[in-house]
Design an enzyme around this catalytic site. Structure first.
Site, mmCIF file in Angstrom:
data_model
loop_
_atom_site.group_PDB
_atom_site.id
_atom_site.type_symbol
_atom_site.label_atom_id
_atom_site.label_comp_id
_atom_site.label_asym_id
_atom_site.label_seq_id
_atom_site.Cartn_x
_atom_site.Cartn_y
_atom_site.Cartn_z
ATOM 1 N N SER A 1 -7.290 -0.861 -5.485
ATOM 2 C CA SER A 1 -7.839 -1.188 -6.808
ATOM 3 C C SER A 1 -7.656 -2.681 -7.106
ATOM 4 C CB SER A 1 -7.212 -0.322 -7.909
ATOM 5 O OG SER A 1 -5.876 -0.676 -8.129
ATOM 6 N N ASN A 2 -6.572 -3.268 -6.604
ATOM 7 C CA ASN A 2 -6.397 -4.712 -6.796
ATOM 8 C C ASN A 2 -7.385 -5.503 -5.941
ATOM 9 O OD1 ASN A 2 -4.029 -5.634 -8.622
ATOM 10 N ND2 ASN A 2 -3.289 -3.785 -7.604
ATOM 11 N N LEU B 1 2.185 -2.679 2.647
ATOM 12 C CA LEU B 1 3.520 -2.083 2.760
ATOM 13 C C LEU B 1 4.320 -2.560 3.977
ATOM 14 C CD1 LEU B 1 2.719 1.556 1.573
ATOM 15 C CD2 LEU B 1 3.683 -0.353 0.271
ATOM 16 N N LEU C 1 6.202 -5.627 6.235
ATOM 17 C CA LEU C 1 6.806 -6.942 6.060
ATOM 18 C C LEU C 1 6.020 -7.972 6.884
ATOM 19 C CD1 LEU C 1 9.327 -7.628 4.454
ATOM 20 C CD2 LEU C 1 10.674 -7.316 6.537
ATOM 21 N N ILE C 2 5.701 -9.096 6.257
ATOM 22 C CA ILE C 2 4.933 -10.138 6.953
ATOM 23 C C ILE C 2 5.799 -10.737 8.077
ATOM 24 C CG2 ILE C 2 3.818 -12.406 6.638
ATOM 25 C CD1 ILE C 2 2.352 -10.066 5.289
ATOM 26 N N HIS D 1 3.877 -7.305 -7.588
ATOM 27 C CA HIS D 1 4.777 -6.147 -7.653
ATOM 28 C C HIS D 1 4.674 -5.539 -9.048
ATOM 29 C CE1 HIS D 1 8.143 -3.677 -6.426
ATOM 30 N NE2 HIS D 1 8.659 -3.867 -7.634
#
Ligand code: GRF
Length: 201
Positions: free
Chosen positions: A16-17, A93, A95-96, A112
């Site tokens: 949705s974002n 979800l 981690l980069i 967040h």
């Protein structure tokens, strides 16, 4: 004149974002080009949305790579192929990895659905965040837009927007309220950021 900034979005869910960001590029709230979407799983809603709006999408599931390093390299290669200048996480979800972090210093942003540093960290995502806010009887919640570093939900805060929790005891209701805030403010804050107009939170 500065050319239009390019953004790649990384997402793991409904998107949705992602949709709000795409809409904002159409309405002019976000003066940027969304050049691609990295999805961390196949079959998720955000991929359908990308297809509908014609944004190129790539599924890069960390579990499909022999190790995290190779996944990190592939994410980096994909972002570079799209010539992305900014990396925007919208419900991502994973981690980069260090290579992506190193290549995009101060250019990776996350949102967040709570007021960090409270109600963040590993495992704090989705409805759990809002349940925790209600259980803690917090008087306010909101959104945090922040730069990304090598840990979950850390990194310099760029903006926070608050709403009162008073009277809301249903986490799903709170989630809807917070999501509305995200859609309203993420495009605006990103626009200020990519055009160098962000005043410090
Ligand atoms: C949002 O609440 C965002 O704050 C968090 O993940 C959620 C993604 O939702 N990081 P959606 O997939 O954009 O609907």
């Amino acid at each position: 004149m500065k050319s239009t900034p390019t953004i790649a979005v990384l997402a793991s869910g409904e998107g949705s974002n992602f949709q709000a960001l795409c809409d904002a590029t159409q309405s002019g709230v976000l003066n940027a080009r969304i050049v691609g979407l990295v999805a961390s799983r196949a079959g998720i809603g955000v991929l359908e949305k990308a297809k509908t709006v014609g944004v190129p999408a790539q599924v890069l599931n960390p579990k499909s790579f022999p190790d995290r390093g190779q996944w990190d390299q592939q994410v980096l290669k994909t972002l570079q192929n799209w010539k992305a200048e900014w990396v925007v996480l919208a419900g991502f979800l994973s981690l980069i990895g260090p290579e992506v972090l190193k290549t995009f210093p101060q250019r990776i942003v996350n949102i967040h659905p709570a007021l960090l540093p409270k109600f963040g960290g590993a495992g704090m995502y989705g409805i759990r965040v809002h349940q925790a806010v209600i259980e803690a009887r917090a008087s306010e919640t909101g959104i945090t837009i922040h730069l990304v570093d090598g840990e979950y939900d850390r990194g310099r805060v760029l903006a926070q927007v608050k709403i009162p929790v008073t009277g809301i005891s249903d986490a799903a209701v709170l989630a809807d309220r917070v999501r509305e805030l995200e859609h309203e403010h993420y495009p605006r804050v990103l626009n200020d950021l990519v055009w160098g107009r962000l005043t410090q939170a």
